[in-house]
Each structure stands twice: as C-alpha cells, then as structure tokens.
Design a protein around this motif. Structure first.
Motif, mmCIF file in Angstrom:
data_model
loop_
_atom_site.group_PDB
_atom_site.id
_atom_site.type_symbol
_atom_site.label_atom_id
_atom_site.label_comp_id
_atom_site.label_asym_id
_atom_site.label_seq_id
_atom_site.Cartn_x
_atom_site.Cartn_y
_atom_site.Cartn_z
ATOM 1 N N ARG A 254 0.850 -1.191 0.000
ATOM 2 C CA ARG A 254 0.000 0.000 0.000
ATOM 3 C C ARG A 254 0.886 1.241 0.000
ATOM 4 O O ARG A 254 1.807 1.369 0.794
ATOM 5 N N ARG B 58 4.246 10.172 11.272
ATOM 6 C CA ARG B 58 4.542 8.868 11.883
ATOM 7 C C ARG B 58 3.345 7.927 11.742
ATOM 8 O O ARG B 58 3.509 6.749 11.388
ATOM 9 N N ALA B 59 2.145 8.429 11.989
ATOM 10 C CA ALA B 59 0.946 7.604 11.858
ATOM 11 C C ALA B 59 0.760 7.141 10.413
ATOM 12 O O ALA B 59 0.356 5.995 10.162
ATOM 13 N N ASP B 60 1.054 8.015 9.447
ATOM 14 C CA ASP B 60 0.940 7.641 8.035
ATOM 15 C C ASP B 60 1.940 6.543 7.687
ATOM 16 O O ASP B 60 1.607 5.587 6.964
ATOM 17 N N GLU C 103 3.278 4.334 9.711
ATOM 18 C CA GLU C 103 2.958 3.090 10.412
ATOM 19 C C GLU C 103 1.749 2.369 9.828
ATOM 20 O O GLU C 103 1.529 1.190 10.133
ATOM 21 N N THR C 104 0.976 3.040 8.970
ATOM 22 C CA THR C 104 -0.220 2.423 8.393
ATOM 23 C C THR C 104 -0.106 2.190 6.885
ATOM 24 O O THR C 104 -1.099 1.836 6.237
ATOM 25 N N HIS C 105 1.095 2.393 6.320
ATOM 26 C CA HIS C 105 1.315 2.149 4.895
ATOM 27 C C HIS C 105 2.668 1.472 4.697
ATOM 28 O O HIS C 105 3.584 1.667 5.488
ATOM 29 N N ASP C 106 2.777 0.702 3.626
ATOM 30 C CA ASP C 106 4.051 0.043 3.328
ATOM 31 C C ASP C 106 5.067 1.049 2.800
ATOM 32 O O ASP C 106 6.251 0.992 3.138
ATOM 33 N N ARG D 164 8.493 1.277 5.163
ATOM 34 C CA ARG D 164 8.307 0.961 6.586
ATOM 35 C C ARG D 164 9.155 -0.223 7.040
ATOM 36 O O ARG D 164 9.604 -0.274 8.187
#
Length: 243
Positions: free
Chosen positions: A152, A166-168, A170-173, A235
C-alpha cells in the motif's frame, strides 16, 4: 474574428532534458507562446532547463514568477491575473502552452491556472499531456521499486506535524513524501527514531546542478535543502521476491 487558440499544459522533467512525451513536444513546436514558471529569487526557470537542446525558438518563451504564497487570497489573485493574460492571447487565436515541472496533474500549479481559465473561457479548447512525476523519476534514478505485490502506497505533501507523518508511515508500506522544504531535518529525525532510515531514499534536483541522490537517508546531511526534493519511505526492508 479569429477562432480561439488552443491551450496545452505540459509537464517537463524532472531531471535531464528530454523527459517529455513526443506528442507534447509537437504541441510546443506548434504553440505561439509558451509560459514558463520561474521560482521567486531564481535567475533561471527549471522548466526551461528541462527543454535544453529541443530546438524550441527562444522567442516563444514567456517567463512568469512562480507564486506559492500560503495566503489563498494572494494565490487566487496571482492565478487570476495569469489566466486573464493567457485568455487574452487565446481570444486572439494564438495557441498557448504552459509548462510545469513533473506531471501537470500531480500537485501542480497548472491545476490552478486551468480552473481559472475555464471560468473565463467556458468554451476553452485545451489538452493536458501527462508527464513524469518527481517520485517516478526518483524511483528510476535510484532503482527503488514503488510498490510490489500488494504493498500500500501513500502520496502526500510533507506535513508540519511529525506525529501525523509517523501515523501515516505506520499504516502504509510505502510513503511518498513531496513538498518537504524546511521540514527535512525533522523528517530525518523521525526516520532515524523509527529505525527505518536505511530503507528510505531521497532525491533533489534530479539531472540539474546540485543533484542529490541517496538510497540510505541515515547518511543524508540534515542541512540539505528539501526544495525540489522527494523522499521515498519504506516501513520495512524490501522483501526478497526473487529466487
């Protein structure tokens, strides 16, 4: 009264001269005027540098100062004035082109101008040619695949809030980071804190003087400029998919 001229938007570069579709180059040769953005404070237009050696007559070029003021009212006035000037040329039957760096429809000021022109000329006859995005040029220059399998990908302008970035991540490859500017030191600090800097790549001014290419940003100078720069953030380490 002459028929209105044709308006074209063309993305050039980023990088070495010649990164332009053949059809777009033909349109530039047939244009009567070519508007080129030039960054405020710069002596030359990067877009013009991307056309070096393509035999387009200098008389066609018309440089305009690039305006990206955070005040939306200032931006609206700027692109309104530019649209008025372009519309006047089109009404005289002249074919007009507008150059932008990268792809004309990806985080480009061309979109502002096109919207303003369509307001002024509802019958506007126009063509937009796709170009090479900065992240595609970065990936190619560094042999850094953008997305494999079902990875992703998120494309975004660099936020001021590093917690949001950081949140982006941690939620995407993969996160493609554009418009980095003065936030580069904070981004590098975050990537090192996450212990993923070695998986990430950075490019600045591809194919131009001052080019920076780096496929491990743990070694990148935090004082390097983030202007005309793109960061490719992974990531986790790339999975070995070959035998």
């Amino acid at each position: 009264m002459s028929a209105p001229g044709h308006f074209v938007g063309v993305g050039v570069g980023p990088g070495p001269a010649g990164l332009i579709p053949v059809a777009a180059l033909a349109a530039l040769h047939s244009a009567d005027l070519i508007y080129l953005p030039r960054a405020r404070g710069s002596e030359t237009s990067v877009a013009r540098q991307c056309l070096t050696g393509l035999a387009i007559p200098e008389a066609k070029f018309r440089e305009i100062e690039f305006q990206m003021d955070p005040d939306r009212s200032v931006l609206s006035a700027h692109y309104g004035d530019l649209a008025d000037a372009v519309a006047a040329e089109l009404r005289q039957g002249r074919n007009v082109a507008y150059l932008t760096i990268g792809d004309a429809m990806t985080y480009s000021t061309y979109g502002y101008l096109l919207a303003a022109l369509r307001d002024r000329l509802p019958e506007l006859h126009h063509t937009t040619f796709p170009g090479v995005t900065s992240f595609a040029a970065t990936a190619s220059a560094l042999s850094w695949p953008l997305g494999e399998g079902k990875e992703r990908i998120l494309i975004l302008p660099c936020p001021d809030d590093m917690a949001a970035l950081r949140a982006d991540i941690e939620t995407h490859d993969i996160v493609i980071l554009m418009k980095i500017g003065a936030r580069l030191p904070a981004v590098l600090q975050l990537l090192n804190a996450l212990d993923i800097a070695r998986h990430c790549a950075f490019a600045r001014r591809i194919g131009l003087p001052g080019e920076v290419l780096c496929n491990d940003v743990s070694h990148l100078d935090a004082d390097a400029s983030g202007y005309l720069a793109t960061m490719l953030i992974r990531r986790t380490a790339r999975e070995k998919r070959h035998v």
